[in-house]
Design a protein around this motif. Structure first.
Motif, PDB file in Angstrom:
ATOM      1  N   ALA A   3       0.851  -1.191   0.000  1.00  0.00           N
ATOM      2  CA  ALA A   3       0.000   0.000   0.000  1.00  0.00           C
ATOM      3  C   ALA A   3       0.882   1.234   0.000  1.00  0.00           C
ATOM      4  N   VAL A   4       0.447   2.241  -0.755  1.00  0.00           N
ATOM      5  CA  VAL A   4       1.149   3.522  -0.725  1.00  0.00           C
ATOM      6  C   VAL A   4       0.132   4.575  -0.289  1.00  0.00           C
ATOM      7  N   HIS A   5       0.593   5.521   0.485  1.00  0.00           N
ATOM      8  CA  HIS A   5      -0.323   6.521   1.052  1.00  0.00           C
ATOM      9  C   HIS A   5       0.465   7.800   1.328  1.00  0.00           C
ATOM     10  N   THR A   6      -0.213   8.919   1.272  1.00  0.00           N
ATOM     11  CA  THR A   6       0.417  10.194   1.621  1.00  0.00           C
ATOM     12  C   THR A   6      -0.406  10.832   2.722  1.00  0.00           C
ATOM     13  N   VAL A   7       0.250  11.114   3.847  1.00  0.00           N
ATOM     14  CA  VAL A   7      -0.453  11.661   5.009  1.00  0.00           C
ATOM     15  C   VAL A   7       0.133  13.029   5.339  1.00  0.00           C
ATOM     16  N   LYS A   8      -0.731  14.034   5.415  1.00  0.00           N
ATOM     17  CA  LYS A   8      -0.270  15.390   5.740  1.00  0.00           C
ATOM     18  C   LYS A   8      -0.154  15.546   7.259  1.00  0.00           C
ATOM     19  N   GLY A   9       0.828  16.382   7.678  1.00  0.00           N
ATOM     20  CA  GLY A   9       0.845  16.839   9.064  1.00  0.00           C
ATOM     21  C   GLY A   9       1.527  15.929  10.065  1.00  0.00           C
ATOM     22  N   VAL A  10       2.180  14.849   9.584  1.00  0.00           N
ATOM     23  CA  VAL A  10       2.937  13.992  10.516  1.00  0.00           C
ATOM     24  C   VAL A  10       4.294  13.666   9.902  1.00  0.00           C
ATOM     25  N   THR A  11       5.244  13.220  10.761  1.00  0.00           N
ATOM     26  CA  THR A  11       6.566  12.819  10.251  1.00  0.00           C
ATOM     27  C   THR A  11       6.656  11.285  10.228  1.00  0.00           C
ATOM     28  N   GLY A  12       7.651  10.790   9.503  1.00  0.00           N
ATOM     29  CA  GLY A  12       7.868   9.342   9.427  1.00  0.00           C
ATOM     30  C   GLY A  12       8.254   8.778  10.785  1.00  0.00           C
ATOM     31  N   ARG A  13       8.957   9.591  11.577  1.00  0.00           N
ATOM     32  CA  ARG A  13       9.330   9.122  12.910  1.00  0.00           C
ATOM     33  C   ARG A  13       8.075   8.911  13.763  1.00  0.00           C
TER      34      ARG A  13
END
Ligand SMILES: CCCCCc1ccc(-c2ccc(S(=O)(=O)CCO)cc2)cc1[C@H]1C[C@H]1c1ccccn1
Length: 238
Positions: A58-68
């Motif tokens: 799955a690929v997704h783009t989420v605004k407003g958060v970091t990968g950490r």
């Protein structure tokens, strides 16, 4: 590196999963089976000993958060019941390090199959981005089935699934044009979630594929929304 017998495997599988996730969904072998806004879910239909073991990406783009932040909440056993709806029980069997655990999970029974459990090591790490200087580091969380002396052998009560799962996150920052401080509005986290789950015992292929089709989109949507809610109005963790 910590001297634990599992460490060489943890190192190898985590880096293999990172490369596998970064391949994206090229090559035309991946079949898009679910879409919801930015989230696109792909599968490959594969059988092992007559059992459907459909790799999922799955690929997704989420605004407003970091990968950490994303990988932290995925890794943390303390919050798992907040977002994992298929979980019945969970036990941390061993704490190998603050970023490496061995976990036993008992999942709710999914009709018509018998109840399943999963025993796996869980590891989270930052991977320095050696290519693109002004890009952020990559974060990966990886879960991979393992043996453990403390896990009950179940004696036929429960079927043990085997799984390899990774969550790979890349944060990008679009700095404000007015030179102001970076806020969550300037963050974008690109996620790749990969999983291969062998159900461990006979499940009718059609039933299993129906479960996957229902459960995976729900799981990723719920998890990413949970992280957004948790991070909202909190200081950013890069
Ligand atoms: C008849 C079904 C047999 C297989 C049941 C089963 C067990 C574990 C799992 C699973 C175990 C771990 C993970 S994770 O990503 O590491 C997060 C931590 O929990 C993810 C999914 C999946 C499934 C398959 C249902 C399918 C399914 C898909 C997403 C959610 C729930 N169920």
């Amino acid at each position: 590196a910590p001297a634990h017998p599992l460490w060489p495997e943890i190192e190898r599988v985590t880096l293999e999963q990172l490369q596998y996730a970064r391949l994206g969904v090229e090559g035309g072998v991946w079949q898009l089976f679910a879409e919801d806004g930015e989230m696109k879910m792909y599968k490959r239909e594969e059988e092992v000993d007559g059992l459907a073991v459909d790799p999922l990406k799955a690929v997704h783009t989420v605004k407003g958060v970091t990968g950490r932040e994303m990988t932290h909440y995925f890794f943390s056993p303390d919050v798992r019941f907040e977002w994992e709806t298929t979980l019945e029980q969970m036990k941390v069997l061993e704490t190998i390090a603050d970023d490496t655990l061995v976990i036993l999970q008992i999942h709710k029974r999914v009709w018509p199959a018998s109840q399943r459990d999963a025993l796996f090591w869980s590891h989270v790490r930052r991977v320095p981005n050696d290519t693109d200087r002004d890009a952020q580091d990559i974060w990966i969380a990886c879960n991979h089935s393992t043996e453990h002396h403390e896990a009950p052998s179940n004696e036929g009560k429960m079927v043990r699934v085997s799984l390899t799962v990774c969550l790979v996150c890349q944060t990008s920052i679009e700095p404000p044009s007015d030179g102001g401080p970076v806020t969550r509005d300037h963050l974008t986290c690109k996620i790749t979630y990969c999983s291969v789950v062998n159900p461990g015992g006979w499940v009718p292929t059609s039933a299993l594929r129906a479960v996957y089709k229902r459960e995976y989109p729900k799981f990723l949507k719920r998890f990413t929304q949970y992280v957004k809610d948790r991070c909202d109005k909190q200081p950013i963790l890069f």
